[in-house]
Design a protein around this motif. Structure first.
Motif, PDB file in Angstrom:
ATOM      1  N   LYS A  35      55.031  -8.461  -1.433  1.00  0.00           N
ATOM      2  CA  LYS A  35      55.408  -8.894  -0.093  1.00  0.00           C
ATOM      3  C   LYS A  35      54.718  -8.018   0.958  1.00  0.00           C
ATOM      4  O   LYS A  35      54.188  -6.947   0.660  1.00  0.00           O
ATOM      5  N   TRP A  36      54.772  -8.502   2.196  1.00  0.00           N
ATOM      6  CA  TRP A  36      54.167  -7.787   3.325  1.00  0.00           C
ATOM      7  C   TRP A  36      55.147  -7.811   4.476  1.00  0.00           C
ATOM      8  O   TRP A  36      55.641  -8.873   4.868  1.00  0.00           O
ATOM      9  N   HIS A  37      55.465  -6.641   5.026  1.00  0.00           N
ATOM     10  CA  HIS A  37      56.472  -6.561   6.086  1.00  0.00           C
ATOM     11  C   HIS A  37      56.111  -5.425   7.039  1.00  0.00           C
ATOM     12  O   HIS A  37      56.003  -4.270   6.619  1.00  0.00           O
ATOM     13  N   VAL A  38      55.914  -5.762   8.303  1.00  0.00           N
ATOM     14  CA  VAL A  38      55.618  -4.775   9.341  1.00  0.00           C
ATOM     15  C   VAL A  38      56.575  -5.008  10.506  1.00  0.00           C
ATOM     16  O   VAL A  38      56.755  -6.143  10.952  1.00  0.00           O
ATOM     17  N   GLN A  39      57.172  -3.923  11.001  1.00  0.00           N
ATOM     18  CA  GLN A  39      58.091  -4.036  12.130  1.00  0.00           C
ATOM     19  C   GLN A  39      57.534  -3.266  13.324  1.00  0.00           C
ATOM     20  O   GLN A  39      57.160  -2.095  13.208  1.00  0.00           O
ATOM     21  N   TRP A 112      62.160  -5.674  23.006  1.00  0.00           N
ATOM     22  CA  TRP A 112      61.587  -6.709  22.141  1.00  0.00           C
ATOM     23  C   TRP A 112      61.264  -6.118  20.776  1.00  0.00           C
ATOM     24  O   TRP A 112      60.994  -4.929  20.647  1.00  0.00           O
ATOM     25  N   GLY A 113      61.263  -6.963  19.763  1.00  0.00           N
ATOM     26  CA  GLY A 113      60.818  -6.577  18.436  1.00  0.00           C
ATOM     27  C   GLY A 113      59.900  -7.646  17.879  1.00  0.00           C
ATOM     28  O   GLY A 113      60.083  -8.843  18.138  1.00  0.00           O
ATOM     29  N   MET A 114      58.892  -7.239  17.137  1.00  0.00           N
ATOM     30  CA  MET A 114      57.974  -8.184  16.482  1.00  0.00           C
ATOM     31  C   MET A 114      57.985  -7.903  14.986  1.00  0.00           C
ATOM     32  O   MET A 114      57.702  -6.783  14.559  1.00  0.00           O
ATOM     33  N   VAL A 130      48.866 -12.075   4.636  1.00  0.00           N
ATOM     34  CA  VAL A 130      49.038 -13.194   5.561  1.00  0.00           C
ATOM     35  C   VAL A 130      50.525 -13.475   5.705  1.00  0.00           C
ATOM     36  O   VAL A 130      51.292 -13.389   4.741  1.00  0.00           O
ATOM     37  N   GLY A 131      50.941 -13.765   6.927  1.00  0.00           N
ATOM     38  CA  GLY A 131      52.361 -14.020   7.145  1.00  0.00           C
ATOM     39  C   GLY A 131      52.636 -14.550   8.532  1.00  0.00           C
ATOM     40  O   GLY A 131      51.728 -14.817   9.325  1.00  0.00           O
ATOM     41  N   SER A 132      53.905 -14.672   8.844  1.00  0.00           N
ATOM     42  CA  SER A 132      54.353 -15.231  10.115  1.00  0.00           C
ATOM     43  C   SER A 132      54.717 -14.129  11.099  1.00  0.00           C
ATOM     44  O   SER A 132      55.044 -13.002  10.708  1.00  0.00           O
ATOM     45  N   ILE A 133      54.660 -14.478  12.378  1.00  0.00           N
ATOM     46  CA  ILE A 133      55.039 -13.566  13.451  1.00  0.00           C
ATOM     47  C   ILE A 133      56.350 -14.068  14.050  1.00  0.00           C
ATOM     48  O   ILE A 133      56.451 -15.226  14.474  1.00  0.00           O
ATOM     49  N   MET A 134      57.339 -13.195  14.074  1.00  0.00           N
ATOM     50  CA  MET A 134      58.614 -13.512  14.704  1.00  0.00           C
ATOM     51  C   MET A 134      58.850 -12.518  15.840  1.00  0.00           C
ATOM     52  O   MET A 134      58.713 -11.314  15.654  1.00  0.00           O
ATOM     53  N   ILE A 135      59.188 -13.048  17.006  1.00  0.00           N
ATOM     54  CA  ILE A 135      59.516 -12.209  18.161  1.00  0.00           C
ATOM     55  C   ILE A 135      61.030 -12.229  18.350  1.00  0.00           C
ATOM     56  O   ILE A 135      61.653 -13.289  18.337  1.00  0.00           O
ATOM     57  N   ARG A 136      61.590 -11.043  18.522  1.00  0.00           N
ATOM     58  CA  ARG A 136      63.034 -10.924  18.727  1.00  0.00           C
ATOM     59  C   ARG A 136      63.295 -10.321  20.103  1.00  0.00           C
ATOM     60  O   ARG A 136      62.820  -9.238  20.413  1.00  0.00           O
ATOM     61  N   PHE A 241      51.091  -7.388  19.526  1.00  0.00           N
ATOM     62  CA  PHE A 241      52.375  -7.568  20.209  1.00  0.00           C
ATOM     63  C   PHE A 241      52.160  -7.981  21.660  1.00  0.00           C
ATOM     64  O   PHE A 241      52.795  -8.925  22.154  1.00  0.00           O
ATOM     65  N   HIS A 242      51.253  -7.306  22.356  1.00  0.00           N
ATOM     66  CA  HIS A 242      51.030  -7.630  23.771  1.00  0.00           C
ATOM     67  C   HIS A 242      50.379  -9.005  23.934  1.00  0.00           C
ATOM     68  O   HIS A 242      50.671  -9.723  24.900  1.00  0.00           O
ATOM     69  N   ILE A 243      49.513  -9.397  23.000  1.00  0.00           N
ATOM     70  CA  ILE A 243      48.920 -10.738  23.045  1.00  0.00           C
ATOM     71  C   ILE A 243      50.001 -11.802  22.899  1.00  0.00           C
ATOM     72  O   ILE A 243      50.051 -12.784  23.649  1.00  0.00           O
ATOM     73  N   VAL A 244      50.889 -11.605  21.923  1.00  0.00           N
ATOM     74  CA  VAL A 244      51.972 -12.567  21.692  1.00  0.00           C
ATOM     75  C   VAL A 244      52.910 -12.614  22.896  1.00  0.00           C
ATOM     76  O   VAL A 244      53.371 -13.681  23.306  1.00  0.00           O
ATOM     77  N   MET A 245      53.181 -11.455  23.489  1.00  0.00           N
ATOM     78  CA  MET A 245      54.087 -11.420  24.633  1.00  0.00           C
ATOM     79  C   MET A 245      53.491 -12.116  25.848  1.00  0.00           C
ATOM     80  O   MET A 245      54.225 -12.706  26.659  1.00  0.00           O
TER      81      MET A 245
END
Length: 251
Positions: A35-39, A112-114, A130-136, A241-245
């Motif tokens: 798995k791949w997980h980055v916070q 915010w959290g990504m 490869v994975g999904s981006i979730m913004i909290r 993170f800043h691009i997504v925001m």
């Protein structure tokens, strides 16, 4: 090895499917390795707190590569044309939480959290993730204390690809090779891959806390080498993170 981050974008009108992205790597002969997980958490200075000096206190991004280097974390601040990056043990995250949860007015508020979450594959001289981006977003419920009443709102914000070239840590040479792999991966009907780096690789100052110099002092030195470091990796996730925001602000 050197690692490069790409934001994956589907054709207009289609949502990016992470399952389909996984299947593409398996069709290329990729072997699933885990798995791949980055916070990434964005913390803003509490406006109700008075600074100890006239200096402007920067916002802080905290990063934790939970599946790659779970024993380390990174704090990144942007100051002028440079990024200051502090590498610390993962216990720093607990200390940070405790410092900012004591009293009615914490020093920093988490706004915010990504979360990036997916799978990692081995493909020859590469490890690809490869994975999904979730913004909290941390919102405040009306009439309830901020720290106790935060509502967490998760929003899917597309997919991301990280390519690690195991055979080299040279930032220039490995980038060209990583781009070749991404081009093969995205053709003929795959998503569009937008490179987060090298524009994200601003000059870096590594910050190391120094014993005996006082609680607010540290040693800093610039990274001038062509060698890719974990500090450069942290920079890319802050840039993502800043691009997504920006996309969130315009949506």
């Amino acid at each position: 090895g050197a690692k490069y981050l790409y934001q994956l974008r589907s054709v207009p009108g289609q949502q990016t499917s992470t399952i389909r992205l996984f299947d593409r790597f398996e069709s290329l002969g990729g072997k699933l390795i885990g798995k791949w997980h980055v916070q990434t958490n964005y913390h803003k200075r509490n406006p109700h707190q008075s600074p100890a000096s006239d200096k402007v206190v920067p916002d802080v991004c905290l990063l934790h590569f939970m599946t790659d280097t779970p024993d380390k974390c990174y704090a990144v601040t942007k100051q002028g044309d440079e990024d200051k990056v502090l590498e610390a043990g993962a216990g720093f995250l607990t200390i940070w939480t405790l410092l900012n949860s004591a009293g009615p007015n914490p020093l920093y508020d988490q706004r915010w959290g990504m979360t990036v979450e997916g799978r990692a594959f081995e493909l020859g001289d590469f490890v690809v993730r490869v994975g999904s981006i979730m913004i909290r977003q941390h919102a405040v419920r009306q009439g309830v204390d901020d720290r106790l009443g935060r509502a967490q709102i998760d929003t899917f914000k597309g997919a991301v690809l990280e390519v690690e070239y195991l055979a080299s840590v040279d930032r220039t040479d490995s980038l060209a090779i990583a781009n070749e792999l991404v081009e093969i991966y995205c053709q003929p009907d795959g998503p569009t891959a937008v490179l987060v780096a090298p524009a994200a690789l601003r000059p870096v100052q590594v910050a190391v806390p120094s014993k005996g110099l006082g609680s607010t002092m540290s040693l800093h030195w610039p990274l001038r080498s062509k060698e890719f470091t974990n500090e450069h990796r942290a920079q890319q996730y802050v840039a993502l993170f800043h691009i997504v925001m920006r996309d969130v602000a315009h949506s």
